[in-house]
Write an enzyme that holds these catalytic residues in place. Sequence first.
Site, PDB file in Angstrom:
ATOM      1  N   THR A   1      45.115   4.765 -26.330  1.00  0.00           N
ATOM      2  CA  THR A   1      44.017   4.814 -25.370  1.00  0.00           C
ATOM      3  C   THR A   1      43.485   3.418 -25.100  1.00  0.00           C
ATOM      4  O   THR A   1      43.510   2.537 -25.957  1.00  0.00           O
ATOM      5  CB  THR A   1      42.864   5.719 -25.852  1.00  0.00           C
ATOM      6  OG1 THR A   1      42.115   5.052 -26.876  1.00  0.00           O
ATOM      7  CG2 THR A   1      43.390   7.041 -26.366  1.00  0.00           C
TER       8      THR A   1
ATOM      9  N   ASP B   1      37.119   5.384 -22.236  1.00  0.00           N
ATOM     10  CA  ASP B   1      35.976   4.562 -22.615  1.00  0.00           C
ATOM     11  C   ASP B   1      35.347   5.249 -23.819  1.00  0.00           C
ATOM     12  O   ASP B   1      34.785   6.341 -23.698  1.00  0.00           O
ATOM     13  CB  ASP B   1      34.981   4.474 -21.457  1.00  0.00           C
ATOM     14  CG  ASP B   1      33.722   3.681 -21.808  1.00  0.00           C
ATOM     15  OD1 ASP B   1      33.544   3.330 -22.994  1.00  0.00           O
ATOM     16  OD2 ASP B   1      32.921   3.429 -20.895  1.00  0.00           O
TER      17      ASP B   1
ATOM     18  N   ASN C   1      40.393   1.549 -33.497  1.00  0.00           N
ATOM     19  CA  ASN C   1      40.570   0.107 -33.351  1.00  0.00           C
ATOM     20  C   ASN C   1      39.713  -0.480 -32.230  1.00  0.00           C
ATOM     21  O   ASN C   1      39.503  -1.690 -32.204  1.00  0.00           O
ATOM     22  CB  ASN C   1      42.049  -0.195 -33.073  1.00  0.00           C
ATOM     23  CG  ASN C   1      42.302  -1.649 -32.787  1.00  0.00           C
ATOM     24  OD1 ASN C   1      42.132  -2.506 -33.650  1.00  0.00           O
ATOM     25  ND2 ASN C   1      42.702  -1.961 -31.561  1.00  0.00           N
TER      26      ASN C   1
ATOM     27  N   SER D   1      37.560  -2.050 -39.686  1.00  0.00           N
ATOM     28  CA  SER D   1      36.320  -2.748 -40.000  1.00  0.00           C
ATOM     29  C   SER D   1      36.611  -4.249 -39.976  1.00  0.00           C
ATOM     30  O   SER D   1      37.299  -4.736 -39.073  1.00  0.00           O
ATOM     31  CB  SER D   1      35.800  -2.281 -41.361  1.00  0.00           C
ATOM     32  OG  SER D   1      34.611  -2.946 -41.721  1.00  0.00           O
TER      33      SER D   1
ATOM     34  N   TYR E   1      27.589  -8.167 -34.463  1.00  0.00           N
ATOM     35  CA  TYR E   1      28.931  -7.711 -34.853  1.00  0.00           C
ATOM     36  C   TYR E   1      28.963  -7.393 -36.347  1.00  0.00           C
ATOM     37  O   TYR E   1      29.491  -6.348 -36.748  1.00  0.00           O
ATOM     38  CB  TYR E   1      29.953  -8.790 -34.512  1.00  0.00           C
ATOM     39  CG  TYR E   1      31.373  -8.418 -34.898  1.00  0.00           C
ATOM     40  CD1 TYR E   1      32.140  -7.601 -34.076  1.00  0.00           C
ATOM     41  CD2 TYR E   1      31.950  -8.885 -36.078  1.00  0.00           C
ATOM     42  CE1 TYR E   1      33.445  -7.262 -34.410  1.00  0.00           C
ATOM     43  CE2 TYR E   1      33.250  -8.548 -36.428  1.00  0.00           C
ATOM     44  CZ  TYR E   1      33.992  -7.738 -35.602  1.00  0.00           C
ATOM     45  OH  TYR E   1      35.279  -7.396 -35.950  1.00  0.00           O
TER      46      TYR E   1
ATOM     47  N   LYS F   1      29.887  -3.646 -38.278  1.00  0.00           N
ATOM     48  CA  LYS F   1      30.909  -3.457 -39.297  1.00  0.00           C
ATOM     49  C   LYS F   1      30.290  -2.982 -40.615  1.00  0.00           C
ATOM     50  O   LYS F   1      30.896  -2.167 -41.330  1.00  0.00           O
ATOM     51  CB  LYS F   1      31.718  -4.742 -39.492  1.00  0.00           C
ATOM     52  CG  LYS F   1      32.505  -5.151 -38.252  1.00  0.00           C
ATOM     53  CD  LYS F   1      33.428  -4.023 -37.751  1.00  0.00           C
ATOM     54  CE  LYS F   1      34.268  -4.432 -36.562  1.00  0.00           C
ATOM     55  NZ  LYS F   1      35.155  -3.357 -36.082  1.00  0.00           N
TER      56      LYS F   1
ATOM     57  N   THR G   1      43.997 -13.161 -32.573  1.00  0.00           N
ATOM     58  CA  THR G   1      44.061 -12.229 -31.453  1.00  0.00           C
ATOM     59  C   THR G   1      43.179 -12.786 -30.341  1.00  0.00           C
ATOM     60  O   THR G   1      42.787 -13.949 -30.374  1.00  0.00           O
ATOM     61  CB  THR G   1      43.568 -10.839 -31.873  1.00  0.00           C
ATOM     62  OG1 THR G   1      42.185 -10.946 -32.262  1.00  0.00           O
ATOM     63  CG2 THR G   1      44.374 -10.303 -33.043  1.00  0.00           C
TER      64      THR G   1
END
Length: 272
Positions: free
Chosen positions: A32, A56, A83, A134, A148, A152, A183
């Site tokens: 997705t 979404d 994810n 996480s 952020y 987590k 990434t």
Amino acid sequence: MAKTIFITGASRGFGKLWAQAFLERGDKVIATARNLDSLKDLARQYPDTLLPLQLDVTDRAAVFATVSKAADHFGQIDVLINNAGYGLFGAVEEASEKEARAQLEVNVFGLLWATQAVLPLMRRQGSGHIIQVSSILGITTVPTMGLYNATKFAIEGLSETLATEVGHFGIHVTLVEPNAYSTDFIGGSAARSTPIPSYEPIHKAASESFAQEDIWGDPKATPTAILKLVDAPHPPLRLFLGKKALPWAQEAYKNRLATWEEWNDVAVAAHG
């Protein structure tokens, strides 16, 4: 034996790498993403085993409908990998209400909705594995990433509790806690608050820290670990990714224990 895996946030980064690894070995994957364009290559290569679905994760009704559609298509969901998420960069004071709420909506509530949506199916199956992506920043923190970090930490508490609630249904829960990886996390997928000049030294120090090449892991090295995790008959509650995470966590807990012990007399006196 082939598994059916549902992955959110599969358009790039870890999500796409892991989806491809599963497909290459013969698993079925529901991938997705908000934009499916980046999944066209995998869709052409694996037309029978990949089901790309636009989603979404902040839309709870859409999450439940998508999980239902995926289950109808493949008959079951063995693994959920939550994810989807992004980083908001900025000091705590700098975050606007809109930015703070959006960060929580995606990283925490999106994960919660997908988890809730898949649980009835896994309970009926009598098996399942929920993998929550996480971060080492769910264990310790860095400046300029307070919101952020908070998401987590929330995921850690939610998922640890979840594991105690669903284990007797045959459902496993694992928190995957990567250290920094190369990434798009600090690139186009990131959001940034409007800076306040007073925090310039903090931002400068954080930028210098991020510039250290030795802290960044190679995302392409992670699929083997995820495949081993999914195949484990007794998967762990927590799994670090990368060589920097464990030493960082050890240092953080050493400091916490030292502080708790230093103030233990005060704590005990407060018991009454």
